[in-house]
Design a protein around this motif. Sequence first.
Motif, PDB file in Angstrom:
ATOM      1  N   HIS A 276      -0.024  -0.262  11.599  1.00  6.71           N
ATOM      2  CA  HIS A 276      -1.346   0.332  11.804  1.00  6.71           C
ATOM      3  C   HIS A 276      -2.448  -0.631  11.372  1.00  6.71           C
ATOM      4  O   HIS A 276      -3.454  -0.794  12.070  1.00  6.71           O
ATOM      5  CB  HIS A 276      -1.451   1.639  11.013  1.00  6.71           C
ATOM      6  CG  HIS A 276      -2.697   2.389  11.295  1.00  6.71           C
ATOM      7  ND1 HIS A 276      -2.900   3.086  12.466  1.00  6.71           N
ATOM      8  CD2 HIS A 276      -3.838   2.534  10.581  1.00  6.71           C
ATOM      9  CE1 HIS A 276      -4.101   3.633  12.450  1.00  6.71           C
ATOM     10  NE2 HIS A 276      -4.689   3.310  11.317  1.00  6.71           N
ATOM     11  N   LYS A 277      -2.224  -1.309  10.244  1.00  5.59           N
ATOM     12  CA  LYS A 277      -3.250  -2.227   9.750  1.00  5.59           C
ATOM     13  C   LYS A 277      -3.455  -3.399  10.718  1.00  5.59           C
ATOM     14  O   LYS A 277      -4.578  -3.779  11.028  1.00  5.59           O
ATOM     15  CB  LYS A 277      -2.868  -2.741   8.367  1.00  5.59           C
ATOM     16  CG  LYS A 277      -3.100  -1.708   7.277  1.00  5.59           C
ATOM     17  CD  LYS A 277      -2.614  -2.196   5.944  1.00  5.59           C
ATOM     18  CE  LYS A 277      -2.677  -1.079   4.922  1.00  5.59           C
ATOM     19  NZ  LYS A 277      -1.989  -1.416   3.691  1.00  5.59           N
ATOM     20  N   TRP A 278      -2.342  -3.994  11.200  1.00  4.37           N
ATOM     21  CA  TRP A 278      -2.483  -5.137  12.105  1.00  4.37           C
ATOM     22  C   TRP A 278      -3.076  -4.720  13.441  1.00  4.37           C
ATOM     23  O   TRP A 278      -3.869  -5.442  14.031  1.00  4.37           O
ATOM     24  CB  TRP A 278      -1.132  -5.828  12.289  1.00  4.37           C
ATOM     25  CG  TRP A 278      -0.786  -6.653  11.085  1.00  4.37           C
ATOM     26  CD1 TRP A 278       0.163  -6.381  10.139  1.00  4.37           C
ATOM     27  CD2 TRP A 278      -1.431  -7.865  10.652  1.00  4.37           C
ATOM     28  NE1 TRP A 278       0.148  -7.330   9.161  1.00  4.37           N
ATOM     29  CE2 TRP A 278      -0.819  -8.269   9.444  1.00  4.37           C
ATOM     30  CE3 TRP A 278      -2.453  -8.646  11.170  1.00  4.37           C
ATOM     31  CZ2 TRP A 278      -1.211  -9.405   8.757  1.00  4.37           C
ATOM     32  CZ3 TRP A 278      -2.843  -9.787  10.472  1.00  4.37           C
ATOM     33  CH2 TRP A 278      -2.220 -10.148   9.290  1.00  4.37           C
TER      34      TRP A 278
ATOM     35  N   VAL B   9      -7.349  -4.369  17.565  1.00  7.59           N
ATOM     36  CA  VAL B   9      -8.213  -3.482  18.363  1.00  7.59           C
ATOM     37  C   VAL B   9      -9.653  -3.552  17.845  1.00  7.59           C
ATOM     38  O   VAL B   9     -10.606  -3.580  18.619  1.00  7.59           O
ATOM     39  CB  VAL B   9      -7.679  -2.030  18.324  1.00  7.59           C
ATOM     40  CG1 VAL B   9      -8.619  -1.078  19.030  1.00  7.59           C
ATOM     41  CG2 VAL B   9      -6.308  -1.960  18.977  1.00  7.59           C
ATOM     42  N   GLY B  10      -9.787  -3.609  16.520  1.00  9.74           N
ATOM     43  CA  GLY B  10     -11.128  -3.635  15.914  1.00  9.74           C
ATOM     44  C   GLY B  10     -11.908  -4.864  16.325  1.00  9.74           C
ATOM     45  O   GLY B  10     -13.105  -4.789  16.622  1.00  9.74           O
TER      46      GLY B  10
ATOM     47  N   GLY C  71      -1.687   5.849  13.310  1.00  5.55           N
ATOM     48  CA  GLY C  71      -2.745   6.465  12.495  1.00  5.55           C
ATOM     49  C   GLY C  71      -2.425   7.921  12.205  1.00  5.55           C
ATOM     50  O   GLY C  71      -2.499   8.379  11.065  1.00  5.55           O
TER      51      GLY C  71
ATOM     52  N   THR D 254       2.576   1.774   8.226  1.00  3.43           N
ATOM     53  CA  THR D 254       1.246   1.409   7.688  1.00  3.43           C
ATOM     54  C   THR D 254       0.921  -0.052   8.010  1.00  3.43           C
ATOM     55  O   THR D 254      -0.204  -0.379   8.365  1.00  3.43           O
ATOM     56  CB  THR D 254       1.165   1.635   6.167  1.00  3.43           C
ATOM     57  OG1 THR D 254       2.299   1.037   5.570  1.00  3.43           O
ATOM     58  CG2 THR D 254       1.130   3.080   5.799  1.00  3.43           C
TER      59      THR D 254
ATOM     60  N   THR E  70      -3.747   0.076  21.568  1.00  6.99           N
ATOM     61  CA  THR E  70      -4.648   1.167  21.176  1.00  6.99           C
ATOM     62  C   THR E  70      -3.870   2.480  21.077  1.00  6.99           C
ATOM     63  O   THR E  70      -4.094   3.276  20.160  1.00  6.99           O
ATOM     64  CB  THR E  70      -5.795   1.295  22.194  1.00  6.99           C
ATOM     65  OG1 THR E  70      -6.317  -0.001  22.438  1.00  6.99           O
ATOM     66  CG2 THR E  70      -6.897   2.186  21.692  1.00  6.99           C
TER      67      THR E  70
ATOM     68  N   LEU F 246      -1.957   2.309  17.954  1.00  8.22           N
ATOM     69  CA  LEU F 246      -2.872   2.452  16.813  1.00  8.22           C
ATOM     70  C   LEU F 246      -3.106   3.937  16.528  1.00  8.22           C
ATOM     71  O   LEU F 246      -3.066   4.383  15.380  1.00  8.22           O
ATOM     72  CB  LEU F 246      -4.201   1.757  17.113  1.00  8.22           C
ATOM     73  CG  LEU F 246      -5.269   1.874  16.029  1.00  8.22           C
ATOM     74  CD1 LEU F 246      -4.892   1.060  14.800  1.00  8.22           C
ATOM     75  CD2 LEU F 246      -6.627   1.410  16.535  1.00  8.22           C
ATOM     76  N   SER F 247      -3.307   4.702  17.589  1.00  8.02           N
ATOM     77  CA  SER F 247      -3.535   6.142  17.410  1.00  8.02           C
ATOM     78  C   SER F 247      -2.272   6.816  16.875  1.00  8.02           C
ATOM     79  O   SER F 247      -2.340   7.617  15.950  1.00  8.02           O
ATOM     80  CB  SER F 247      -3.901   6.806  18.729  1.00  8.02           C
ATOM     81  OG  SER F 247      -4.805   6.028  19.412  1.00  8.02           O
TER      82      SER F 247
ATOM     83  N   SER G 276      -5.124  -2.276  13.852  1.00 16.96           N
ATOM     84  CA  SER G 276      -6.557  -2.026  13.641  1.00 16.96           C
ATOM     85  C   SER G 276      -7.340  -3.321  13.723  1.00 16.96           C
ATOM     86  O   SER G 276      -8.446  -3.361  14.239  1.00 16.96           O
ATOM     87  CB  SER G 276      -6.862  -1.428  12.272  1.00 16.96           C
ATOM     88  OG  SER G 276      -5.889  -0.610  11.848  1.00 16.96           O
TER      89      SER G 276
END
Length: 610
Positions: free
Chosen positions: A11-13, A18-19, A222, A8, A215, A218-219, A15
């Motif tokens: 994933h947060k970092w 990538v975000g 996720g 988790t 990315t 991230l997927s 995001s």
Amino acid sequence: MRLFKLNTTLHKWLSLFVGLQLLIWLGTGLYFNLMDHSKASGNELRVHSHHEGNITDFIFTPIKDITSEAPQEVKLIWILHQPYYHFVFDKGQHSYQERHSKLFDAVTGKPFNLSEEQVLTLAKNSYSGEGKLATPVLSQPPFSDHVRQQNPMWQVVVEDENNTTIYLDSITGQVLRHANDDFRLKDLMMKLHFMDYGNSGGFNHWLIIAFAFATLFLSVTGVTWLIQQYQNGLLKLSWGSNRQKVSVTFSNENTIADVSADANSTVLEGLASSHVYLSSSCGGGGTCGKCMFLSSTQLPITLSEQEHLSDEQLKEGYRLGCQHRFSEVSSIEVNTDLNIEYHELVVVATNFITPFIKELKFKVKSGKRLAFKAGAYMQFEVPAGMNSLRPDDIPENYEKYWESYSHGRFSHDGVIRHYSLVNFDEESDELTFNIRWQTAKDGFRAGIGSSYLSSLQVGETITAKGPFSDFYATSNKKVRRIFIGAGSGLAPLRAIIFEQLKKHHFQGDMTLIYGARTEEHLLYRDELNSLSEQNKNFSYIPTLSNPSEQWEGHSGYVQQVLLNHLVKGIQAFSTEFYLCGPEAMMSEVEQIITDVGIPSNQIFKDKFSR
Ligand code: FES
């Protein structure tokens, strides 16, 4: 657990990384759509001038007589109407790549270098604006306006509104680029869009590759997180609404109403969420046999129902509300008259036990001893009238806490208020409550329910309904339990802890993390200390936000203590959490325990302000 947390966190970092770039892409993409292309080209004031002369006017020196060095390429070019041979000895695939070339006068065959004056003339010829051109400067790469260019260039700065700069080939004087502020802005957007943060002049670089991997991760993280959430019961797949409507007939009143609730909840929970309470003293554990309802459809019979209901009742369609899901029924009949009772309660003791909390003990006037599950609450009917802004019987040692509160009275309407019971039913025949005097510093109002109840004297009565159980310990005996509370939120937690240890002789691990302001605000401190001394499986962790210098225990907020406690590692699938206290504390605690992977069906909350 550690892997879950790592997944988790990762994933947060990712995001965030990538975000952010995604936002940059969208912003720059929008710019490319909206920009004025002719301005952004930098060529707004550029003109093409013709420098060719008449070939018959000159007698050329043969190329072979010029130099013995073998060129890769030779071109006849015209500069200001004069012919020159441009010898290229070494050149890259693209014009901007490094190359080695020389210019020779095509008539004399002598090496030729452009003068500053000629460069200035060439630059002037390519510019149609009003700006004044500065003296040309022969510059070496890199160029901020032309990052890929690897060859030296003549640079002519123009004093105009758009800060134009003219770049010319260092050997041939060919105008390569006009750069101005519009062009530079487009160039910056280009760099951001292609993640060209290192000024490499292209998009085939390590950052893009790293971003592609980020990315991908991230997927992957996720999807892994989603699976974990699903396994932990935090994600329910449902098509459309997961609520179920059930028609409920109240046999005592002969009325019918539709009750809508989460289809996955039990009939007992589903009805309770709409304030229809079936009787229960085991809190849904299937052991008391009280949560009976009549089903219009045939439902399977569980072991618990076989044990508690007669054959005749089962045949008629009676079942237990805690044994069936709301989704299993469509219309049922309940007799709530049996379950929700009004009682006249008589005050038998009233006593300040912290600066703002009074302990009130009641007995049922009729002499009836109420059965209820620890953690239950009762609904008090406070009549309209006049209440005091502050109590009249503050103990001397607590007076200092009340100095800033005004004296006086205020009028109010009748209200209904809920308070949790501090004790469990077999602990005593009394009903004990902690009433926190809700104060308003402006002095115009105090809590209606708290000021009324706290002003009751021994012998006075009040009407109350219940007890209602929607917060209680499960019947799971193999579980570890962590109780987190603050202020008067201790009441139902204390009841459950005492019931578990004294009535059910619970052997599992139990921890109470309890927050208060100072030592004087700690409720039932001695009692809880001695309970933990007597029971090895119970730990009491009082935490003070404003302790005295002598305090040797934990200080700060319960959230921090809980975090430190969780660091030691918990068994996510065999730990239950029971929460009661102020709203903000509850939601922060819930966030913390949800983040470490505790499924929602292992988190029980008693809303402080019922
Ligand atoms: S059997 Fe006790 S609540 Fe259902």
